[in-house]
Enzyme design. Structure first.
Site, short mmCIF file in Angstrom:
data_model
loop_
_atom_site.label_atom_id
_atom_site.label_comp_id
_atom_site.label_asym_id
_atom_site.label_seq_id
_atom_site.Cartn_x
_atom_site.Cartn_y
_atom_site.Cartn_z
N ASP A 296 0.86 -1.17 0.00
CA ASP A 296 0.00 0.00 0.00
C ASP A 296 0.90 1.23 0.00
O ASP A 296 1.96 1.23 0.63
CB ASP A 296 -0.89 0.00 1.25
CG ASP A 296 -2.32 0.41 0.94
OD1 ASP A 296 -2.50 1.54 0.46
OD2 ASP A 296 -3.23 -0.39 1.19
N ASP B 64 -3.20 4.70 -2.24
CA ASP B 64 -4.32 5.19 -1.45
C ASP B 64 -4.76 6.58 -1.93
O ASP B 64 -3.92 7.48 -2.08
CB ASP B 64 -3.86 5.27 0.01
CG ASP B 64 -4.98 5.43 0.99
OD1 ASP B 64 -5.80 4.51 1.11
OD2 ASP B 64 -5.04 6.50 1.66
N GLU C 86 -6.22 3.99 -6.03
CA GLU C 86 -7.54 4.09 -5.39
C GLU C 86 -8.04 5.51 -5.63
O GLU C 86 -7.40 6.48 -5.23
CB GLU C 86 -7.45 3.80 -3.89
CG GLU C 86 -8.82 3.65 -3.27
CD GLU C 86 -8.94 4.14 -1.84
OE1 GLU C 86 -9.85 3.70 -1.14
OE2 GLU C 86 -8.13 5.00 -1.42
N HIS D 64 -11.18 -3.72 2.65
CA HIS D 64 -11.15 -3.42 4.09
C HIS D 64 -12.01 -2.21 4.46
O HIS D 64 -12.14 -1.90 5.63
CB HIS D 64 -9.70 -3.19 4.53
CG HIS D 64 -9.13 -1.96 3.89
ND1 HIS D 64 -8.88 -1.87 2.54
CD2 HIS D 64 -8.78 -0.76 4.40
CE1 HIS D 64 -8.41 -0.67 2.24
NE2 HIS D 64 -8.33 0.03 3.36
N ASP D 65 -12.55 -1.50 3.47
CA ASP D 65 -13.40 -0.33 3.73
C ASP D 65 -14.88 -0.61 3.46
O ASP D 65 -15.71 0.28 3.63
CB ASP D 65 -13.00 0.84 2.81
CG ASP D 65 -11.62 1.39 3.11
OD1 ASP D 65 -11.17 1.28 4.26
OD2 ASP D 65 -11.00 1.94 2.18
O1 TEU Z 1 -9.85 5.04 1.72
C1 TEU Z 1 -10.31 6.16 1.08
C2 TEU Z 1 -11.75 6.19 0.84
O2 TEU Z 1 -12.22 7.02 0.08
C3 TEU Z 1 -12.64 5.24 1.50
O3 TEU Z 1 -12.97 4.09 0.98
C4 TEU Z 1 -12.85 5.54 2.91
O4 TEU Z 1 -12.68 4.42 3.71
C5 TEU Z 1 -14.25 6.01 2.98
O5 TEU Z 1 -14.32 7.24 2.35
C6 TEU Z 1 -14.70 6.20 4.35
O6 TEU Z 1 -16.10 6.40 4.24
C7 TEU Z 1 -8.49 4.90 1.89
C8 TEU Z 1 -8.21 3.65 2.67
O7 TEU Z 1 -8.63 2.54 1.93
C9 TEU Z 1 -8.88 3.76 3.99
O8 TEU Z 1 -8.76 2.58 4.75
C10 TEU Z 1 -8.24 4.92 4.72
O9 TEU Z 1 -8.90 5.14 5.94
C11 TEU Z 1 -8.28 6.19 3.90
O10 TEU Z 1 -7.92 6.01 2.56
C12 TEU Z 1 -7.32 7.21 4.46
O11 TEU Z 1 -6.01 6.79 4.25
#
Ligand code: TEU
Length: 620
Positions: free
Chosen positions: A113, A223, A283, A367-368
């Site tokens: 990541d 990310d 992402e 994971h989100d």
């Molecule tokens: O996620 C960014 C993101 O836009 C999301 O999927 C986020 O979890 C969501 O907006 C919350 O509602 C990335 C990572 O995947 C996430 O785990 C991190 O928390 C985030 O960036 C910040 O680094």
């Protein structure tokens, strides 16, 4: 065999060495929840290494690890304090080297990541940046003076430079008492945004990326990479009636320099290594199809593919993800098909693929996001396995690189949250306190959190039926989801008909079948909510034409497919005669063990049971 699983040394698979990733399947690991080797309740690198045989048996080509760098863990590692080191909770650099060696010896690769929109507030860069207004690193982050508001002290709520809310509740601006300015944090206040306008920041990022690639890392998942270029000046965004904050999205996403920055990164890190092809996935929340086509056009040399968010946003209600609405399956089918069309390959008159102008990534969960089977399938025990398998077939029949999120291959479900104490994620916890703080009913706020909390995905991987599902001998940092006694790897690996074996068969097929990996895509009968029909076609260099057809039932009801059925009629109207598939080979049937599909007959069965699906192949 078209592809071999030995992705590091592709032989005779038709794809060039720099294209290996187009035939690959990526498996995402959330390290703190994967496997604990030392009993501290958190997963670690040694735990991952102990499961490499499992991952190899599944057949995946690439592991993507969520962040394992040194971090105070405010956002579970997405707040990085040292880009050059591993957090002791996960192990050491030596452990990482061993993991990489273990992967490479199996022909598998490692994606790390890359979290560079922001650092942790504990990063030395930020400590130096906040120390004084005119220090050399001040400009590495995004600092602004307080807005002048009569009657308010600078730094008081209401004097923020812009009205934006952060992704994790509260303002996106945090007052720094010591230096008397606000800094920007689109995520938690412990995740200050880096200033990518500063070339020193960019060079510092490229420097450590190169170090990781030199160490043996094969790629990066980047990310929120479309947030690195902001649109200046940073000013107020739209604020809906009753909203606590305005939206900064338009000012922070897909800014004017984002393509320039990614191309510069590509030149600085990847270009000189083109033969090995470092795999990259950006992402990109809120990315449009047009933007994605730019990010992934190989001629532009930015990234290989992006994660788009439209299909996982379909259950967001007016109040966002924690105000969910029921899934509209037709909208889901159409949305994924629209993405296929936007990033479709170039074909000649015969339908043969002659070039690529973009590439899709394919995912149901990560994971989100909530668990795939709970959100898109049916996690009732009577339907869980079958719908998990059919969902897998549907996703893997799209064109692009499929991502399997840990536990998805077992059909793991969402968890059960009793009270706010059962949540761990700062997004959920902050949202609860913010909404209850402004007078919302706590029970209603909890109901909103349950289906979509990120913690659903973060419960431990269920390895066996023992205590804590074999994840740890200690106390897990988050409770194991109910149902682990039935849903676990020990009950599925090598067990005919299991969800795991279905995934294994699908992944194996991708490695061997040209049409699945590279063929063109067509969605048929788009407007039927209860079924999902997909046609893939590949025309080989010698003109040989191969087609795959997936017909899936997407509800508990039987799906009639015989002569005179409504489905047959609708498919005929779309130009597909099911009768022409009567002799087609059955490759996979969700209700049967993979090995039995071929012996179960040819063509589409007269009737598919609820959530059943059949995958057929024919040559023309
Ligand atoms: O996620 C960014 C993101 O836009 C999301 O999927 C986020 O979890 C969501 O907006 C919350 O509602 C990335 C990572 O995947 C996430 O785990 C991190 O928390 C985030 O960036 C910040 O680094």
């Amino acid at each position: 065999m078209f592809f071999c699983n030995d992705a590091l040394h592709p032989h005779g698979n038709g794809l060039g060495a720099d294209e290996w990733w187009k035939g690959a399947v990526v498996y995402q690991i959330y390290p703190r929840s994967f496997k604990d080797s030392n009993g501290d309740g958190f997963g670690d690198l040694e735990g991952i290494r102990s499961k490499l045989d499992y991952l190899q048996a599944l057949g995946v080509d690439v592991l993507w690890l969520s962040p394992i760098y040194a971090s105070p863990q405010d956002d579970n590692g997405y707040d990085i304090a040292d880009y050059y080191d591993i957090d002791p909770m996960f192990g050491s650099l030596a452990d990482l080297d061993e993991l990489i060696a273990g992967l490479h010896s199996r022909g598998m690769r490692l994606v790390m990541d890359l979290v560079v929109n922001h650092t942790s507030a504990a990063h030395a860069w930020f400590t130096e940046s906040r120390a004084s207004k005119d220090g050399p690193k001040r400009d590495w982050y995004i600092w602004r003076p307080a807005r002048e508001v009569e009657g308010l002290e600078p730094g008081a709520p209401g004097t923020e430079p812009a009205n934006w809310g952060s992704a994790f509740s509260g303002s996106a601006w945090e007052w720094d008492e010591g230096s008397g300015e606000f800094f920007l944090h689109l995520f938690s206040r412990k995740q200050p945004d880096l200033n990518w306008e500063n070339p020193e920041v960019r060079q510092a990022v490229y420097a450590f990326m190169n170090r990781w690639v030199d160490r043996g890392v094969d790629g990066f998942r980047m990310d929120v990479i479309n947030l690195i270029s902001k649109t200046y000046p940073l000013s107020d965004g739209p604020q809906g009636e009753g909203d606590l904050y305005g939206s900064g999205f338009a000012a922070v996403a897909n800014g004017p320099r984002v393509h320039e920055f990614l191309h510069e990164m590509n030149e600085a890190v990847f270009a000189s290594r083109s033969a090995q092809h470092v795999i990259t996935v950006g992402e990109t929340p809120g990315v449009t199809r047009d933007e994605a086509a730019l990010f992934t056009d190989p001629a532009r040399a930015e990234v290989d593919m992006v994660f788009q968010f439209e299909h996982v946003g379909l259950t967001d209600g007016p109040g966002g993800k924690f105000d969910p609405v029921p899934l509209d399956r037709v909208a889901l089918k159409r949305n994924l098909a629209d993405w296929q069309a936007a990033l479709a390959p170039v074909t000649d008159g015969s339908g043969a693929v002659t070039g690529e102008e973009g590439w899709n990534s394919l995912y149901w969960d990560n994971h989100d996001q909530p668990r795939a089977v709970s959100r898109f399938g049916d996690d009732d025990p009577a339907w869980r396995e079958r719908s998990a398998k059919t969902l897998a077939s549907v996703l893997h029949l799209h064109r692009g690189t499929p991502y399997v999120y840990q536990g998805e291959e077992l059909g793991q479900t969402n968890t059960v949250f009793g009270s706010i104490d059962d949540f761990r994620d700062l997004e959920s916890v902050n949202h609860f306190h913010e909404r209850v703080g402004v007078g919302d009913d706590p029970a209603a706020v909890l109901d909103g959190l349950r289906p979509n909390s990120r913690d659903n995905a973060r419960t431990p991987v269920q390895w066996d039926a023992s205590e804590n599902a074999g994840f740890t001998t200690g106390t897990p940092w988050i409770d194991v989801a109910p149902g682990a006694a039935e849903v676990n790897a020990a009950a599925q690996v090598g067990v005919p008909g299991s969800v795991f074996e279905h995934y294994r068969a699908l992944i194996d097929l991708r490695h061997r079948d040209d049409a699945l990996a590279l063929g063109t895509f067509r969605l048929l009968d788009a407007d039927d909510a209860a079924s999902w029909t997909i046609l893939r076609e590949h025309v080989a260099a010698d003109g040989a034409r191969e087609q795959l057809l997936l017909v899936a039932s997407c509800s508990r009801e039987d799906l009639e497919t015989g002569e005179g059925s409504a489905l047959r009629g609708r498919l005929a109207a779309d130009g597909l005669d099911l009768g022409e598939w009567d002799d087609a080979e059955r490759l996979l049937v969700a209700s049967l063990p993979a090995a039995e599909a071929a012996g179960s007959g040819t063509g589409v069965p007269e009737r598919l049971g609820g959530w059943d699906s059949v995958l057929l192949r024919r040559s023309l």
